[in-house]
Design a protein around this motif. Sequence first.
Motif, mmCIF file in Angstrom:
data_model
loop_
_atom_site.group_PDB
_atom_site.id
_atom_site.type_symbol
_atom_site.label_atom_id
_atom_site.label_comp_id
_atom_site.label_asym_id
_atom_site.label_seq_id
_atom_site.Cartn_x
_atom_site.Cartn_y
_atom_site.Cartn_z
ATOM 1 N N PRO A 42 0.711 -1.242 0.310
ATOM 2 C CA PRO A 42 -0.251 0.282 0.323
ATOM 3 C C PRO A 42 0.854 1.120 0.264
ATOM 4 N N PHE A 43 2.485 1.380 0.516
ATOM 5 C CA PHE A 43 2.494 2.738 0.751
ATOM 6 C C PHE A 43 3.404 3.122 -0.468
ATOM 7 N N PRO A 44 3.875 1.576 -1.304
ATOM 8 C CA PRO A 44 4.679 2.068 -2.686
ATOM 9 C C PRO A 44 3.777 2.695 -3.630
ATOM 10 N N PHE A 45 2.245 1.895 -2.879
ATOM 11 C CA PHE A 45 1.367 1.936 -4.288
ATOM 12 C C PHE A 45 0.601 3.371 -4.211
ATOM 13 N N LEU A 46 0.759 3.424 -2.790
ATOM 14 C CA LEU A 46 0.056 5.258 -2.724
ATOM 15 C C LEU A 46 1.351 5.812 -2.530
ATOM 16 N N SER A 47 2.317 6.511 -3.485
ATOM 17 C CA SER A 47 3.380 7.281 -3.630
ATOM 18 C C SER A 47 3.795 7.212 -5.103
ATOM 19 N N GLU A 48 3.576 5.982 -5.913
ATOM 20 C CA GLU A 48 2.741 5.588 -7.280
ATOM 21 C C GLU A 48 1.901 6.679 -7.477
ATOM 22 N N CYS A 49 0.802 6.974 -6.978
ATOM 23 C CA CYS A 49 -0.837 7.236 -7.782
ATOM 24 C C CYS A 49 -0.635 8.758 -7.231
ATOM 25 N N ARG A 50 0.251 9.104 -6.341
ATOM 26 C CA ARG A 50 0.204 10.387 -5.783
ATOM 27 C C ARG A 50 1.780 11.185 -6.854
ATOM 28 N N ALA A 51 2.560 10.229 -7.539
ATOM 29 C CA ALA A 51 3.745 10.520 -8.420
ATOM 30 C C ALA A 51 3.298 11.076 -9.773
#
Length: 477
Positions: free
Chosen positions: A22-31
């Motif tokens: 979830p953490f990398p996924f959220l960061s990727e979406c934000r980027a």
Amino acid sequence: MALPPGPRAPAPLTVYNWLSRPFPFLSECRARFGSAFTIRLPALPPLAIFADPDDVKLVFTDDTDSMVAGRFNLSLSAFLGDRSVLMLDGREHLRQRRLLLPPFHGERMHTYGQVMIDAAHGAIDTFPSGKPFALHGFMQEITLHVILRAIFGIEEGPRLSALGKTVAELLEIVSWPPLLIPLMQRDLGPRSPWGRFLRARNEAYGMLHDEIRSRRARGDSSDASLRGQDILSLLLQARDENGNPMTDDELRDELVTLLVAGHETTATALAWAIHWILTTPGVEARLRRELAGGDLSPARIAKLELLDAVVREALRLYPVIPIVGRILDKPAHVGGFDLPAGVAVVCSIYLAHRRPEAYPEPERFNPDRFLGKKLSPYEFFPFGGGIRRCIGMAFALQEMKMVLATVLSRTTLRPADDGPVRPVRRSITLTPSGGCRVIMTRRAPRPSLTSSTSPTQTAAAPSETSSPAATAPAVTA
Ligand code: HEM
């Protein structure tokens, strides 16, 4: 009406990303999509995710009753019961929340401080010496013990052990993330995951009802040391604005909620905090210096500024619960988007805590950013916000400080592995992979003066030993 943009990957991939990374996924979406984006998961409303302080403020201060949290938390109702404060909205939620709040008021925390320290000593006595072990399990033991003692006020003995065993089993079953998916919630016999859960839950319900009934029948409060200040005693006395007490079923659901919400969360936060203390150069030495400056009474530990900053920074960097959400009852305008009713408005704690505008070098563990500063509740909110903010916030912060101070004062730990530690999901919480594996190289004896009235342990110059045999008396918590 338009939702923020978002990934259009096949559903299984999105579910995998959401549950497993979830953490990398959220960061990727934000980027990729910017400060607001939408994630779509099967059988759930679209999740419109926000992390900017203005949007978070709008959600936390909404007073139109158009953003409801109970419906957002619905996937937890089978675990917590449909009368749990987490499941309710509107007037029903406020009634239940008002009944629950008094035992968690900041001023009451001194009542629980010594219970927390004693539980930490009990676990430290059983840390393996000189070989790798996962700290998370020991932190769970401590927090379960503390929450059982704080709720029921019962002394060490068969009743506490039986309750602890049943609750621990229940929580272990529900920690398996796929059980959050409604499709998995089917009783396919006593060996199936949901079947095991239902049977463990019935056993826990039976014990809780027995406890409630016997307490009502006795008409008195708990045993000795908490002297009627335990949470169940206070809840039994609580009355709503019409003078009505909680029913047995309401009480049972709230007790399960407090046991679940108050146990795994704090244990995980503690495991992360110890991970950062051991792996960030200089932090452990500075904490030891701060601890060594006086007695280790709950009152003093609660006031230690660096310890407080370390706890907050740990909760910032890897918030135990990465999101909080509300379902829109009516259309709403958030972050420049006109969102239709039925959408879930989600505040990402994780992304908000990593905004470089609020936190320079956001990836770095740096407790100094909290020293002498109070951050906006829309930029730092590991406990959620508004009228749904975590009831156990003061309790959890107190417990983290008491346990960290006790662990540091009696042991020397070092990380067991060199490799990176990543967050892994256990139900709705995100814990350090491997459970925070450490090796203990020193354990000082338990100080003889730990009592509920005169805790005067000193952190300075602990004796060098790595032998469990040298440790002091049996668990007294
Ligand atoms: C580090 C430990 C903890 C963390 C990170 C945490 C986090 C949270 C979060 C994020 C929420 C949702 C807030 C929202 O929707 O805005 C919440 C709600 C809640 N928490 Fe905690 N919590 C912790 C410990 C505890 C403890 C120790 C207790 C009680 C013993 C507790 C009881 C509750 C309850 C009852 C709610 C529901 C409040 C409501 O809906 O009105 N939590 N917590």
